[in-house]
Enzyme design. Sequence first.
Site, mmCIF file in Angstrom:
data_model
loop_
_atom_site.group_PDB
_atom_site.id
_atom_site.type_symbol
_atom_site.label_atom_id
_atom_site.label_comp_id
_atom_site.label_asym_id
_atom_site.label_seq_id
_atom_site.Cartn_x
_atom_site.Cartn_y
_atom_site.Cartn_z
ATOM 1 C CG ASN A 1 12.537 -111.230 -82.256
ATOM 2 O OD1 ASN A 1 13.551 -111.072 -82.947
ATOM 3 N ND2 ASN A 1 11.448 -110.514 -82.416
ATOM 4 N NE ARG B 1 14.583 -101.289 -81.838
ATOM 5 C CZ ARG B 1 14.733 -102.425 -82.541
ATOM 6 N NH1 ARG B 1 15.232 -102.374 -83.757
ATOM 7 N NH2 ARG B 1 14.446 -103.583 -81.992
ATOM 8 C CG ASP C 1 8.031 -107.424 -83.888
ATOM 9 O OD1 ASP C 1 8.717 -108.247 -83.265
ATOM 10 O OD2 ASP C 1 8.229 -106.193 -83.828
ATOM 11 N NE ARG D 1 18.567 -108.394 -88.931
ATOM 12 C CZ ARG D 1 17.997 -107.562 -88.076
ATOM 13 N NH1 ARG D 1 17.603 -106.376 -88.463
ATOM 14 N NH2 ARG D 1 17.828 -107.903 -86.818
HETATM 15 C C1 EPZ Z 1 12.355 -106.965 -79.210
HETATM 16 O O1 EPZ Z 1 13.071 -105.739 -79.353
HETATM 17 C C2 EPZ Z 1 12.284 -107.536 -80.614
HETATM 18 N N1 EPZ Z 1 13.641 -107.751 -81.108
HETATM 19 C C3 EPZ Z 1 11.544 -106.567 -81.536
HETATM 20 O O2 EPZ Z 1 11.393 -107.219 -82.800
HETATM 21 C C4 EPZ Z 1 10.154 -106.304 -80.963
HETATM 22 O O3 EPZ Z 1 9.519 -105.317 -81.753
HETATM 23 C C5 EPZ Z 1 10.261 -105.811 -79.515
HETATM 24 O O4 EPZ Z 1 11.019 -106.752 -78.723
HETATM 25 C C6 EPZ Z 1 8.899 -105.650 -78.874
HETATM 26 O O5 EPZ Z 1 8.231 -106.883 -78.888
HETATM 27 C C7 EPZ Z 1 14.326 -108.807 -80.651
HETATM 28 O O6 EPZ Z 1 13.848 -109.573 -79.826
HETATM 29 C C8 EPZ Z 1 15.701 -108.991 -81.220
HETATM 30 P P1 EPZ Z 1 11.792 -103.588 -76.253
HETATM 31 P P2 EPZ Z 1 13.543 -104.936 -78.028
HETATM 32 O O7 EPZ Z 1 12.988 -103.477 -75.394
HETATM 33 O O8 EPZ Z 1 13.948 -105.898 -76.997
HETATM 34 C C9 EPZ Z 1 11.818 -98.890 -75.723
HETATM 35 C C10 EPZ Z 1 11.642 -107.578 -85.089
HETATM 36 O O9 EPZ Z 1 11.142 -107.055 -86.087
HETATM 37 N N2 EPZ Z 1 12.951 -99.150 -74.819
HETATM 38 O O10 EPZ Z 1 10.580 -104.296 -75.743
HETATM 39 O O11 EPZ Z 1 14.485 -103.900 -78.469
HETATM 40 C C11 EPZ Z 1 12.235 -99.118 -77.162
HETATM 41 O O12 EPZ Z 1 12.834 -97.976 -77.697
HETATM 42 C C12 EPZ Z 1 12.089 -106.694 -83.944
HETATM 43 O O13 EPZ Z 1 11.828 -108.807 -84.932
HETATM 44 C C13 EPZ Z 1 13.476 -98.086 -74.099
HETATM 45 O O14 EPZ Z 1 12.997 -96.959 -74.197
HETATM 46 O O15 EPZ Z 1 12.164 -104.259 -77.634
HETATM 47 C C14 EPZ Z 1 10.942 -99.446 -77.847
HETATM 48 O O16 EPZ Z 1 10.299 -98.239 -78.188
HETATM 49 C C15 EPZ Z 1 11.811 -105.224 -84.173
HETATM 50 N N3 EPZ Z 1 14.528 -98.317 -73.282
HETATM 51 C C16 EPZ Z 1 10.154 -100.179 -76.772
HETATM 52 O O17 EPZ Z 1 10.776 -99.841 -75.511
HETATM 53 C C17 EPZ Z 1 15.079 -99.566 -73.154
HETATM 54 O O18 EPZ Z 1 16.049 -99.717 -72.386
HETATM 55 C C18 EPZ Z 1 10.165 -101.688 -76.946
HETATM 56 O O19 EPZ Z 1 11.456 -102.119 -76.751
HETATM 57 C C19 EPZ Z 1 14.538 -100.626 -73.901
HETATM 58 C C20 EPZ Z 1 13.471 -100.393 -74.733
#
Ligand code: EPZ
Length: 416
Positions: free
Chosen positions: A23, A121, A304, A396
């Site tokens: 990540n 997401r 995670d 992945r």
């Molecule tokens: C990152 O995802 C990680 N992925 C995820 O890991 C991890 O679960 C997550 O951060 C939380 O730590 C990568 O870094 C590639 P968020 P990200 O934006 O950036 C909502 C793994 O298994 N949200 O913090 O997508 C979203 O829907 C993966 O390695 C909005 O609503 O996470 C989610 O419910 C899975 N609107 C929550 O916030 C937005 O614009 C967390 O999302 C953005 C996010």
Amino acid sequence: MPRLKIIGGNTLSGTISISGAKNSAVALLPAALLSKTKSTIFKVPKIRDIEYLLKILDVLNCKCKIDKDMIEIDTSNLKNAPIPEELSEQMRASYYFMGTLLARFKKVEISFPGGCHIGARPIDLHIKGFEALGAKVEIIKNKYIITADELIGTRIYLDFASVGATINLMLAAAGAKGQTIIENAAREPEIVNVASFLISMGCNITGAGTSTIVIDGNDNLDNGVTEVFPDRIEASTYVILGALIGKDLHIKGIIKDHIEAVIIKLKDVGADFIVKNGEIIISKCEHPKATNVTTQVFPGFPTDVQQTFTVLLTQAEGTSTITETIYESRFVSAGLLNEMGAKTDANGNLLTIEGPTNLEGKELYIPDLRGGAALVLAGLIAKGETILDNIPLLLRGYEDIVEKLTAVGANLEIIE
Ligand code: EPZ
């Protein structure tokens, strides 16, 4: 389609070395576009997401030199181009090209990003931030077209401390005129990793790792150099495995502060381990105690790790609960553990786990990356043979997972 065959029951001993964090790495490669001529990134994990990101860098006319885990990215002939759907849909992190291409060219055309099916997401926070910086965002079919005459630094408040939005807006802000302040920013180590990379290019950034990040736009960034932080999620996965079936299992190359919340929960269940010099030495916890977990943004318990921690709770005596506050549907793998003999019950964002239960090997389909890791852990402690389908999803995010586990005595192999 390759499948993973696991024969459970072997006690695992020896050393597992932790790779660079997926990540972090998936954000650092797109971030390299901010360098005018070249960037160097060390400790890049060899995982499928990186392969796809290298293909996108190729589409943008970057020249990449790879030497073991070092990638040197030549951006001197960088050309803007639409990011094709067959690449952007492979992972969620492709959206980081929005922030960097907006910073460099003030124009991005990219198809919707992919990612594990663990919730809706949306990327509304990213879009709102780009618009606050002066960009116009259009959605045409399944493509984002984002343009700006110029980006002007501003104050952005994130309704949720989103990791992706924090990083994406930091990248865009680096290409803005003036100063940007991101409030309620995510504090995950990945943000610090990306900020240190931008700082090495000459970008003035303060507050990364706190809830308020200040970025001074700068269009003369170059010669970025950084090292990918150790993968805190991979480390947590293997530490949990040690608590399940290890004997003096060494998990090497960790940053303790990055997995503090997991360490605290392992102590709650009674796990016995030593943490020293970037290493955890752990053995099987004979009678784990039930506990309650709530996933939070960093530095809280990481979402995670909830699926793999669930496997440990299936072996705990009593009733445990997991409250998932980050995603709306991340309990699919718990249902698959039930097919192996676990007793879990999902009700909205609350998962209840009754233990201890004996797990039996089964043939199962991996639903998402971390769910796949949970099924690997379950197969390694289950009686008999487990066959896991949809292995590419697991590869992945876990570099050399078969090699790392067989080296400590696990009986698993990839079969056609
Ligand atoms: C990152 O995802 C990680 N992925 C995820 O890991 C991890 O679960 C997550 O951060 C939380 O730590 C990568 O870094 C590639 P968020 P990200 O934006 O950036 C909502 C793994 O298994 N949200 O913090 O997508 C979203 O829907 C993966 O390695 C909005 O609503 O996470 C989610 O419910 C899975 N609107 C929550 O916030 C937005 O614009 C967390 O999302 C953005 C996010």
